[in-house]
Each structure stands twice: as C-alpha cells, then as structure tokens.
Motif scaffolding. Sequence first.
Motif, PDB file in Angstrom:
ATOM      1  N   LEU A  89       0.825  -1.203   0.000  1.00  0.00           N
ATOM      2  CA  LEU A  89       0.000   0.000   0.000  1.00  0.00           C
ATOM      3  C   LEU A  89       0.865   1.261   0.000  1.00  0.00           C
ATOM      4  O   LEU A  89       0.563   2.228  -0.701  1.00  0.00           O
ATOM      5  N   GLU A 134     -10.008   7.955  -0.576  1.00  0.00           N
ATOM      6  CA  GLU A 134     -10.458   6.584  -0.812  1.00  0.00           C
ATOM      7  C   GLU A 134     -11.976   6.479  -0.704  1.00  0.00           C
ATOM      8  O   GLU A 134     -12.612   5.745  -1.447  1.00  0.00           O
ATOM      9  N   ASP A 165     -13.616   8.708  -3.648  1.00  0.00           N
ATOM     10  CA  ASP A 165     -13.558   8.048  -4.957  1.00  0.00           C
ATOM     11  C   ASP A 165     -14.125   6.628  -4.924  1.00  0.00           C
ATOM     12  O   ASP A 165     -14.041   5.898  -5.899  1.00  0.00           O
ATOM     13  N   HIS A 166     -14.639   6.222  -3.774  1.00  0.00           N
ATOM     14  CA  HIS A 166     -15.224   4.889  -3.599  1.00  0.00           C
ATOM     15  C   HIS A 166     -14.220   3.760  -3.813  1.00  0.00           C
ATOM     16  O   HIS A 166     -14.598   2.659  -4.210  1.00  0.00           O
ATOM     17  N   THR A 167     -12.941   4.036  -3.589  1.00  0.00           N
ATOM     18  CA  THR A 167     -11.961   2.963  -3.694  1.00  0.00           C
ATOM     19  C   THR A 167     -11.745   2.298  -2.339  1.00  0.00           C
ATOM     20  O   THR A 167     -11.115   1.242  -2.266  1.00  0.00           O
ATOM     21  N   ALA A 168     -12.291   2.914  -1.271  1.00  0.00           N
ATOM     22  CA  ALA A 168     -12.140   2.333   0.070  1.00  0.00           C
ATOM     23  C   ALA A 168     -12.743   0.933   0.096  1.00  0.00           C
ATOM     24  O   ALA A 168     -12.210   0.028   0.738  1.00  0.00           O
ATOM     25  N   GLU A 169     -13.846   0.770  -0.633  1.00  0.00           N
ATOM     26  CA  GLU A 169     -14.509  -0.525  -0.672  1.00  0.00           C
ATOM     27  C   GLU A 169     -13.579  -1.579  -1.290  1.00  0.00           C
ATOM     28  O   GLU A 169     -13.518  -2.708  -0.824  1.00  0.00           O
ATOM     29  N   PHE A 170     -12.870  -1.179  -2.328  1.00  0.00           N
ATOM     30  CA  PHE A 170     -11.908  -2.095  -2.961  1.00  0.00           C
ATOM     31  C   PHE A 170     -10.783  -2.418  -1.980  1.00  0.00           C
ATOM     32  O   PHE A 170     -10.487  -3.576  -1.700  1.00  0.00           O
ATOM     33  N   LEU A 171     -10.187  -1.376  -1.427  1.00  0.00           N
ATOM     34  CA  LEU A 171      -9.032  -1.552  -0.552  1.00  0.00           C
ATOM     35  C   LEU A 171      -9.367  -2.378   0.686  1.00  0.00           C
ATOM     36  O   LEU A 171      -8.663  -3.325   1.036  1.00  0.00           O
ATOM     37  N   LEU A 172     -10.462  -2.013   1.350  1.00  0.00           N
ATOM     38  CA  LEU A 172     -10.768  -2.615   2.650  1.00  0.00           C
ATOM     39  C   LEU A 172     -11.482  -3.957   2.559  1.00  0.00           C
ATOM     40  O   LEU A 172     -11.832  -4.539   3.572  1.00  0.00           O
ATOM     41  N   ILE A 228     -17.628   2.182   6.506  1.00  0.00           N
ATOM     42  CA  ILE A 228     -17.215   2.574   5.157  1.00  0.00           C
ATOM     43  C   ILE A 228     -18.402   2.414   4.215  1.00  0.00           C
ATOM     44  O   ILE A 228     -18.849   1.308   3.941  1.00  0.00           O
ATOM     45  N   ALA A 229     -18.913   3.547   3.744  1.00  0.00           N
ATOM     46  CA  ALA A 229     -20.108   3.468   2.901  1.00  0.00           C
ATOM     47  C   ALA A 229     -19.726   3.582   1.434  1.00  0.00           C
ATOM     48  O   ALA A 229     -18.648   4.005   1.106  1.00  0.00           O
ATOM     49  N   ARG A 236     -22.160  -5.648   3.212  1.00  0.00           N
ATOM     50  CA  ARG A 236     -21.122  -4.814   3.819  1.00  0.00           C
ATOM     51  C   ARG A 236     -20.868  -5.205   5.274  1.00  0.00           C
ATOM     52  O   ARG A 236     -19.756  -5.095   5.773  1.00  0.00           O
ATOM     53  N   LEU A 258     -17.128  -4.034   6.608  1.00  0.00           N
ATOM     54  CA  LEU A 258     -16.991  -2.622   6.227  1.00  0.00           C
ATOM     55  C   LEU A 258     -17.806  -1.744   7.160  1.00  0.00           C
ATOM     56  O   LEU A 258     -17.448  -0.611   7.435  1.00  0.00           O
ATOM     57  N   ILE A 259     -18.940  -2.271   7.608  1.00  0.00           N
ATOM     58  CA  ILE A 259     -19.753  -1.534   8.569  1.00  0.00           C
ATOM     59  C   ILE A 259     -20.039  -2.434   9.769  1.00  0.00           C
ATOM     60  O   ILE A 259     -20.079  -3.660   9.637  1.00  0.00           O
ATOM     61  N   ARG A 296     -12.034  -9.979  10.849  1.00  0.00           N
ATOM     62  CA  ARG A 296     -12.179  -9.422   9.508  1.00  0.00           C
ATOM     63  C   ARG A 296     -11.064  -9.894   8.555  1.00  0.00           C
ATOM     64  O   ARG A 296     -11.337 -10.306   7.429  1.00  0.00           O
ATOM     65  N   THR A 322     -15.422   0.433  -8.400  1.00  0.00           N
ATOM     66  CA  THR A 322     -14.662   1.645  -8.696  1.00  0.00           C
ATOM     67  C   THR A 322     -13.199   1.372  -8.360  1.00  0.00           C
ATOM     68  O   THR A 322     -12.894   0.811  -7.312  1.00  0.00           O
ATOM     69  N   TYR A 327      -8.825   2.711  -8.719  1.00  0.00           N
ATOM     70  CA  TYR A 327      -7.967   3.893  -8.726  1.00  0.00           C
ATOM     71  C   TYR A 327      -7.811   4.405 -10.146  1.00  0.00           C
ATOM     72  O   TYR A 327      -7.587   3.616 -11.072  1.00  0.00           O
TER      73      TYR A 327
END
Lengths: 261, 293
Positions: A3, A98, A101-108, A260-261, B47, B52-53, B71, B86, B88
Amino acid sequence: MTLLLHELKRNKLSLIIWSAAVAFMLGVCVLIYPEMAEQMKEMSDMFANMGALSDAFGLDQLGFKDFMGYFALEFGEMLCLGGGLFAAILGAGMLAKEEKDHTAEFLLTHPISRVSVVTSKLLAVLIQVVVLNLSTLIVTLICILAIGEQLQAGTLALLFLAALILQLEIAAITFGLSSLLRRGALGLGLGLALGFYFMNLVANLSEQLEFVKYITPYGYADAAHIVSEGRIEIKYLAVGLIVSAASIALAYKKYTSKDIA
Amino acid sequence: MNAIQTEHLTKFYGKTRGIEDVSLSVEVGDFFGFIGPNGAGKSTLIRTLLGLIAPTAGRAELFGRDAIKCRIENLNDIGYLPSEATFYSGMKVGELLKLSANLRKCDCTEQARELCERLELDTSRKIDELSLGNRKKVGIVAALQHNPKLYILDEPTSGLDPLMQKEFFTILQERNEQGATIFLSSHVLSEVMRYCNRAAVIREGHLIVSDTIQNLKQIGAKRVVLHGTTMPPLIPGLKHTRAKGKTVQFMYNGQTDVLLQALARMSLEDVSITDPDPEEILMHYYESAKEAN
C-alpha cells in the motif's frame, strides 16, 4: 508495504511538481540576492520601518543587509507556506480520497487491517514531505554556494528543521480531520494552512495576540525569529508536537471503527 | 459449519433502516441467491459480512468467525465483487489485478491470465477508458483470481452482456463444484432460479423467506390465461386480474376443481394454466410480506 508503494506511485507526479516548484522558487530567491543586495542597501532601513507591515513579516528583526535576513523572509514564504499547503493537501486527501472516490470498498475488502492502512498512509505522507524538504534543502545549499555566501549551517539547519516539523504538523492535523469526514477535507485543509499562516502574521503585530503563536505552527517556525534568536521557541513547538500526536491518535481511533459506505 | 450465519442482524444508519433482525444461514457449498428490490438492504447485509460496517445489533459469522473481530481472516477466504466497482484512476487493468494480488500476498498471475482470457479482458487497457461492462469484468477477475472459499457477489451480472453472463456463471458453477460457496445478490429472480440451489428474499430490511429454490417455486398459485372472454370467473382465490381485449389473465391459488368447474361453464376459445414466472413468484413473496405486516 504494498500500500505504501502504491501511494507513493500514485502521488509521484504531484510530489515532483511541488518539490520542483518550491525548490526552484527558493533557489531563484537565493540566486538573485547579490543583485538585490546592491539595490537595497538604502532601502533596508525603509523596509524595517514600515510599521505594522514590517512587524508582521518580521522585517523589524532582520535587515536585508545581510544574507540570512533576506533568506529568512523568502524562506518563510516559499518553504513554510508552499510546503505547508502541499502538506495540507496531502494530509487532507490521504484517507478521505479513498472514500470520496469509492476505492475504500476495494481496498478494505482485501485482508489488510485498518491500522496498517492508516500506518501506510501516514508513512506515505511523511516520506513525501521529507522528499520535498530535502530537495529544497539541496537546491538551496547549491545556490548559496553558487553566489559565494557563507554557509551558516547551524541557523540553516534550525530553519529547515522547523519548517519540516511545521509541515508535518499541518499534515497530521488535516490527516486527523479527514478521518472524521466522508467527502474529503481538501478545502478545510487548505483553509487551515492559510489560516495558520495569517494567524502568525497577526500575532507578530501585537503583543496582546502573542498567545496565537501557541496555536499556529508558523509561530515556532517563524524564520525571522529563528534567525535573530538562533533557536526554535520550545514552548510553541511543544504544543505543536502534542497537537500532531493527538491528531494522529484521532485518525487511528476514528478510522479503525468507521463505517465505510 | 455454515459459510455465512447471521443472527438477528440489524443495522441502522442513524435513524435510517438498513436491515432489521435478519437471521440467515448459508451452508458451505451452497449456490445462494439473495433477492430483493433496490434499497431492500442487500448491500447493507453484504457490507456487514465484509466488516466494512459494524452492526447496530445482532451478529454475523463467516465460517464460524465473527465478521468484525476476525475481519482479516475472513477476507482472506472471500472474493468480493461490489455492485459498482470503482478503481484507482490512471491504472491499467494488469496493474490493478497485480495490486489486488499483492494486497493478498499471493501470486495469482496464472489464474488472472486464464480468467482474463475467458472473459475477453485486455489487461493492457487503462481502466478509466473501459466501458461499464468491461470494468465489471476487472472486478470479477479481482474477486476470483485468488481462488477464495466464499464468493460474495453484489449484483454481479448488471452491465454484462448475455454471453458474458453465461460465461461468468459457468465459471461460478465450476468453482461451486470444486467446493466453493457462492452468495450472490440480485433483483432478477430468473437468474437466481436458473443457477442457485437456495435463495432468500429480503424486502424493506426484513428477511421474508429463505429456502431451497424448489420449495420457493411452490407458492401454490397458477397463472391462468383465458381467451375469448372479457370477464374472469366469479370464484374466490383470484389475484392480479388483468383484461386486455378478449383476453383475461389472473393468478389463482384456490382449489383446482373449483376453477375447472367455473371454466367449464364459460364459453372460451382457449385456456392455458401454467406455473407462474419468476417475477410473479417474487411479487407473491413481496405481497405476502406486506399482508403479514
């Protein structure tokens, strides 16, 4: 590690542009000093006696007659303000982008803990701020030698150290704030950096407003003060370090339990 | 041990309902469909499973491990495809897949190559330049390339053309036969009925039903279409009556002999009595939930 490298790669271009711009401008300021010094022999007293304006920029403490006085003024504007803005943009965007741009979902949704996400991103900020300062330092040193001025290593070291800590503090504060927000904290970060800068100008105007120097990191990084006193004001610096640590702690606490939404 | 197990799982976003009191179990090896209209809470449940939540109340477990506390272990076993993937900006497909593999600390080069070939995805393209469908494929490869034990797929087929949908489900079926568990959300019952062995229906945050596809189909109603009349027979058990020209159609869940006797008394050109189509079955469950409320 993955990362961290990813972050550095993504920010490469912006880092190069900012480093080049800040280093170039400060370098040019150094290079034109001999010419300026000629022209400003007589004007130096005038600059020192412009009342409030001189006080705000610390011109009352410094003269343009010697190189360090001139350098301190340019330094405060180029590296402290320029680098401060860079640090604010960097810190504010690191976590927030993150989610924006909604990349947090990918990362996390990869097996990587949120603690290590925050740590990697903090390291990415630290490395980039250090790179910007280091490249500026090198360019400055070369330029000073080029115009044949005496290197005042001790004072220069203090100036650059204070500027580095100032930028890291701004980055830490905006980083902490960004963990609270979902939509990016860029505007807030830039506003904060500029606000801090002007707070110090105001604090220089009146002794009654001196307490403001405890709040703004530009208080301990005030180049005019460092050059004339030969030291960093520890009482202001201490507050800055505590605020930085608290901001980073906040980022860890908030980000590890955030939805994370 | 179940691949997914939730007990009274509840999530509120402030005062807004996400899901409420959802108790669901998905066995290891299931090909499980999770059906509901938009905004029913499908993504909220997913989620929560992914950590995530955090749930407001209740608990969720994957392979017997808590969704929040474990997790990292859970995510090691999961391949997740978001409904709107989505990535990068500025990255190439290959770089993104490599990043995903590196974040999982695994070398998935061979798998990635094979999947890209089957899904006809060019790894040298920039993701920003891809169409919605092709971007979906990137998400699919990222979710599948590390051969996970559990696939969590949020509306996986949206944006894919029918040929790609078919290839995608073929791959999923292969993985399922090798022992993997598939959990996919959808608002299209027909695709769930074609591929899944079990399904659950969610509406307005509440789980309505969870059963095998076989049992879910048995809603005890038939679709009746009458030609040559403008009026339906006057018997109880009729629903959704629609008349168009000289054709009348309705759903019937009463006794068969009552219907046949009533039809015998009418003068009709043609009659068809069929099983309801998937969407009608879905409407049946939505409505029975509404009546229960």
